[in-house]
Design an enzyme around this catalytic site. Structure first.
Site, PDB file in Angstrom:
ATOM      1  N   TYR A   6       0.788  -1.335   0.008  1.00 11.59           N
ATOM      2  CA  TYR A   6      -0.155  -0.018  -0.231  1.00 11.59           C
ATOM      3  C   TYR A   6       0.864   1.281   0.043  1.00 11.59           C
ATOM      4  O   TYR A   6       0.425   2.457  -0.532  1.00 11.59           O
ATOM      5  CB  TYR A   6      -1.074   0.066   1.098  1.00 11.59           C
ATOM      6  N   ARG A  58       1.465   1.856  -3.537  1.00 12.69           N
ATOM      7  CA  ARG A  58       0.126   2.321  -4.203  1.00 12.69           C
ATOM      8  C   ARG A  58      -0.191   3.806  -4.097  1.00 12.69           C
ATOM      9  O   ARG A  58      -0.502   4.508  -4.713  1.00 12.69           O
ATOM     10  CB  ARG A  58      -0.797   1.540  -3.929  1.00 12.69           C
ATOM     11  N   GLN A  96     -15.531   3.464  -6.543  1.00  6.55           N
ATOM     12  CA  GLN A  96     -14.783   2.451  -5.747  1.00  6.55           C
ATOM     13  C   GLN A  96     -13.232   2.605  -5.681  1.00  6.55           C
ATOM     14  O   GLN A  96     -12.408   1.902  -5.316  1.00  6.55           O
ATOM     15  CB  GLN A  96     -14.858   1.211  -6.905  1.00  6.55           C
ATOM     16  N   ASN A  97     -12.578   3.941  -6.252  1.00  7.30           N
ATOM     17  CA  ASN A  97     -11.329   4.237  -6.376  1.00  7.30           C
ATOM     18  C   ASN A  97     -10.889   4.647  -4.736  1.00  7.30           C
ATOM     19  O   ASN A  97     -11.465   5.070  -4.123  1.00  7.30           O
ATOM     20  CB  ASN A  97     -11.062   5.105  -7.405  1.00  7.30           C
ATOM     21  N   VAL A  98      -9.529   4.134  -4.661  1.00  9.61           N
ATOM     22  CA  VAL A  98      -8.786   4.326  -3.597  1.00  9.61           C
ATOM     23  C   VAL A  98      -7.851   5.725  -3.668  1.00  9.61           C
ATOM     24  O   VAL A  98      -7.481   6.227  -2.656  1.00  9.61           O
ATOM     25  CB  VAL A  98      -8.215   3.116  -2.876  1.00  9.61           C
ATOM     26  N   ASP A  99      -7.902   6.251  -4.754  1.00 13.95           N
ATOM     27  CA  ASP A  99      -6.800   7.407  -5.141  1.00 13.95           C
ATOM     28  C   ASP A  99      -7.924   8.621  -4.748  1.00 13.95           C
ATOM     29  O   ASP A  99      -8.957   8.371  -4.468  1.00 13.95           O
ATOM     30  CB  ASP A  99      -6.552   7.345  -6.545  1.00 13.95           C
ATOM     31  N   HIS A 140     -14.422   1.971  -1.078  1.00 11.19           N
ATOM     32  CA  HIS A 140     -13.491   1.148  -0.705  1.00 11.19           C
ATOM     33  C   HIS A 140     -12.207   1.640  -0.101  1.00 11.19           C
ATOM     34  O   HIS A 140     -11.225   1.113   0.029  1.00 11.19           O
ATOM     35  CB  HIS A 140     -13.077   0.292  -2.117  1.00 11.19           C
ATOM     36  N   GLY A 159     -15.929   3.809 -16.033  1.00 14.37           N
ATOM     37  CA  GLY A 159     -14.679   3.233 -15.622  1.00 14.37           C
ATOM     38  C   GLY A 159     -14.832   2.131 -14.662  1.00 14.37           C
ATOM     39  O   GLY A 159     -13.852   1.695 -14.090  1.00 14.37           O
ATOM     40  N   SER A 190     -15.957  -2.034 -14.355  1.00 12.54           N
ATOM     41  CA  SER A 190     -16.305  -3.426 -14.930  1.00 12.54           C
ATOM     42  C   SER A 190     -17.747  -3.972 -14.624  1.00 12.54           C
ATOM     43  O   SER A 190     -18.253  -4.841 -15.142  1.00 12.54           O
ATOM     44  CB  SER A 190     -15.180  -4.395 -14.770  1.00 12.54           C
TER      45      SER A 190
HETATM   46  P1  NAD Z   1     -12.133  -3.051 -12.910  1.00 14.69           P
HETATM   47  O1  NAD Z   1     -10.291  -2.949 -12.896  1.00 14.69           O
HETATM   48  O2  NAD Z   1     -12.727  -4.357 -12.597  1.00 14.69           O
HETATM   49  O3  NAD Z   1     -12.500  -2.465 -14.072  1.00 14.69           O
HETATM   50  C1  NAD Z   1     -12.034  -1.340 -14.696  1.00 14.69           C
HETATM   51  C2  NAD Z   1     -12.957  -1.091 -16.008  1.00 14.69           C
HETATM   52  O4  NAD Z   1     -12.675   0.364 -16.571  1.00 14.69           O
HETATM   53  C3  NAD Z   1     -12.967  -2.284 -16.909  1.00 14.69           C
HETATM   54  O5  NAD Z   1     -14.501  -2.312 -17.502  1.00 14.69           O
HETATM   55  C4  NAD Z   1     -12.285  -1.297 -18.076  1.00 14.69           C
HETATM   56  O6  NAD Z   1     -12.879  -1.799 -19.490  1.00 14.69           O
HETATM   57  C5  NAD Z   1     -12.527   0.066 -17.900  1.00 14.69           C
HETATM   58  N1  NAD Z   1     -11.542   1.007 -18.402  1.00 14.69           N
HETATM   59  C6  NAD Z   1     -10.137   0.851 -18.520  1.00 14.69           C
HETATM   60  N2  NAD Z   1      -9.685   1.950 -18.672  1.00 14.69           N
HETATM   61  C7  NAD Z   1     -10.684   2.807 -19.213  1.00 14.69           C
HETATM   62  C8  NAD Z   1     -10.678   4.330 -19.572  1.00 14.69           C
HETATM   63  N3  NAD Z   1      -9.453   4.931 -20.008  1.00 14.69           N
HETATM   64  N4  NAD Z   1     -11.888   4.814 -19.746  1.00 14.69           N
HETATM   65  C9  NAD Z   1     -12.964   4.268 -19.487  1.00 14.69           C
HETATM   66  N5  NAD Z   1     -12.879   2.912 -18.859  1.00 14.69           N
HETATM   67  C10 NAD Z   1     -11.831   2.232 -19.013  1.00 14.69           C
HETATM   68  O7  NAD Z   1     -12.226  -1.735 -11.708  1.00 14.69           O
HETATM   69  P2  NAD Z   1     -13.568  -1.484 -10.781  1.00 14.69           P
HETATM   70  O8  NAD Z   1     -14.813  -1.882 -11.391  1.00 14.69           O
HETATM   71  O9  NAD Z   1     -13.340  -0.184 -10.445  1.00 14.69           O
HETATM   72  O10 NAD Z   1     -13.166  -2.502  -9.697  1.00 14.69           O
HETATM   73  C11 NAD Z   1     -12.177  -2.886  -9.193  1.00 14.69           C
HETATM   74  C12 NAD Z   1     -11.652  -2.800  -7.881  1.00 14.69           C
HETATM   75  O11 NAD Z   1     -10.233  -2.457  -7.986  1.00 14.69           O
HETATM   76  C13 NAD Z   1     -12.337  -1.617  -7.042  1.00 14.69           C
HETATM   77  O12 NAD Z   1     -12.509  -2.287  -5.751  1.00 14.69           O
HETATM   78  C14 NAD Z   1     -11.053  -0.560  -6.912  1.00 14.69           C
HETATM   79  O13 NAD Z   1     -11.311  -0.155  -5.611  1.00 14.69           O
HETATM   80  C15 NAD Z   1      -9.817  -1.362  -7.194  1.00 14.69           C
HETATM   81  N6  NAD Z   1      -8.813  -0.360  -7.860  1.00 14.69           N
HETATM   82  C16 NAD Z   1      -8.906   0.828  -7.641  1.00 14.69           C
HETATM   83  C17 NAD Z   1      -7.846   1.587  -8.294  1.00 14.69           C
HETATM   84  C18 NAD Z   1      -7.912   3.352  -7.980  1.00 14.69           C
HETATM   85  O14 NAD Z   1      -8.202   3.623  -7.099  1.00 14.69           O
HETATM   86  N7  NAD Z   1      -7.206   3.926  -9.027  1.00 14.69           N
HETATM   87  C19 NAD Z   1      -6.829   1.157  -9.425  1.00 14.69           C
HETATM   88  C20 NAD Z   1      -7.163  -0.284  -9.391  1.00 14.69           C
HETATM   89  C21 NAD Z   1      -7.959  -1.187  -8.621  1.00 14.69           C
END
Ligand code: NAD
Length: 226
Positions: A53, A56, A86-89, A104, A170, A172
């Protein structure tokens, strides 16, 4: 003024250079994501979990908000906008969004292992074994690990239920319960999904704009600002 709720996932931060869950090769120094983001991992190898972490947190700190984050922040000039992420950033906050619900957790924060209400800013620093809360307990990442309860989900449901417009960006839609939030968007007259790909069919009643967030989100936001 409309009430707009945005449900965002890792894909919105992809164009800021942060890998999505799926784009990641799933391995971090020979450990799977699942083996690091769990209470069991914390019990067995807390140093390794902290290192994961800390890394990250540094990556997120080095990233910058992209046009999708910025366009959503700009919507606040005319509308009541709530981001459920759902993002942690913290790229939504750094873009200027003021109402952000982190389902999250947040990389930028740590919390006490003995009292989960004691939450602190990490001030951008790495967390080490021996870093303690005011009660003398070890600090851990303020992150929802596999098997733990999602944060503020009831509030997120309320917000989505009251929305006039819903934009899902963004994600899945593979991670529950966050994905189930779409079922509560009953009142909304406009429902849009922006993502590169999804598992299976797009959710019923949502218009799917297939592609990148930094391309589509500013276009939708400009229309909603008219
Ligand atoms: P996921 O990785 O399961 O899905 C990402 C989705 O984004 C996919 O459908 C993909 O097709 C789409 N995608 C990729 N690039 C894109 C773009 N440029 N524009 C639009 N769509 C795009 O992610 P999720 O559904 O958020 O769930 C996964 C878990 O991963 C969450 O719990 C999240 O907390 C965690 N996570 C967070 C971060 C972050 O905070 N930045 C990064 C990685 C994972």
């Amino acid at each position: 003024m409309a009430k707009i709720v945005v449900i965002s996932g890792a894909g919105i931060s992809a164009e800021s250079g942060l890998k999505t869950f799926r784009d990641d090769d799933g391995l971090w120094r020979n450990h799977s994501f699942y083996d690091l983001a769990s209470p069991q991992a914390w019990e067995k190898q807390p140093e390794l979990v902290l290192e994961f972490y800390n890394e990250r947190r540094q990556l997120a700190l080095a990233a910058q908000p992209n046009p999708a984050h910025l366009a959503l922040a700009e919507l606040e000039s005319h509308h009541d906008v709530v981001i459920v992420t759902q993002n942690v950033d913290d790229l939504h906050e750094r873009a200027g969004s003021s109402q952000v619900i982190h389902l999250h957790g947040e990389l930028a924060k740590v919390r006490s292992t003995s009292d989960s209400t004691l939450i602190y800013s990490a001030n951008g620093n790495p967390t080490q074994i021996g870093d303690l809360c005011e009660l003398g307990s070890q600090l851990r990442p303020h992150i929802v690990w596999f098997g733990e309860r999602v944060m503020d989900f009831d509030i997120a449901i309320q917000e989505v239920s009251r929305a006039d417009k819903v934009m899902v960006v963004g994600t899945s839609l593979a991670v529950y319960p966050a994905a189930s939030l779409l079922d509560f968007a009953k009142q909304a007259d406009e429902k849009i999904l922006v993502t590169k790909d999804i598992d299976g069919e797009p959710p019923e009643s949502f218009q799917w704009l297939k592609g990148k967030a930094a391309h589509w989100v500013p276009k939708i936001a400009s229309r909603w600002l008219l």
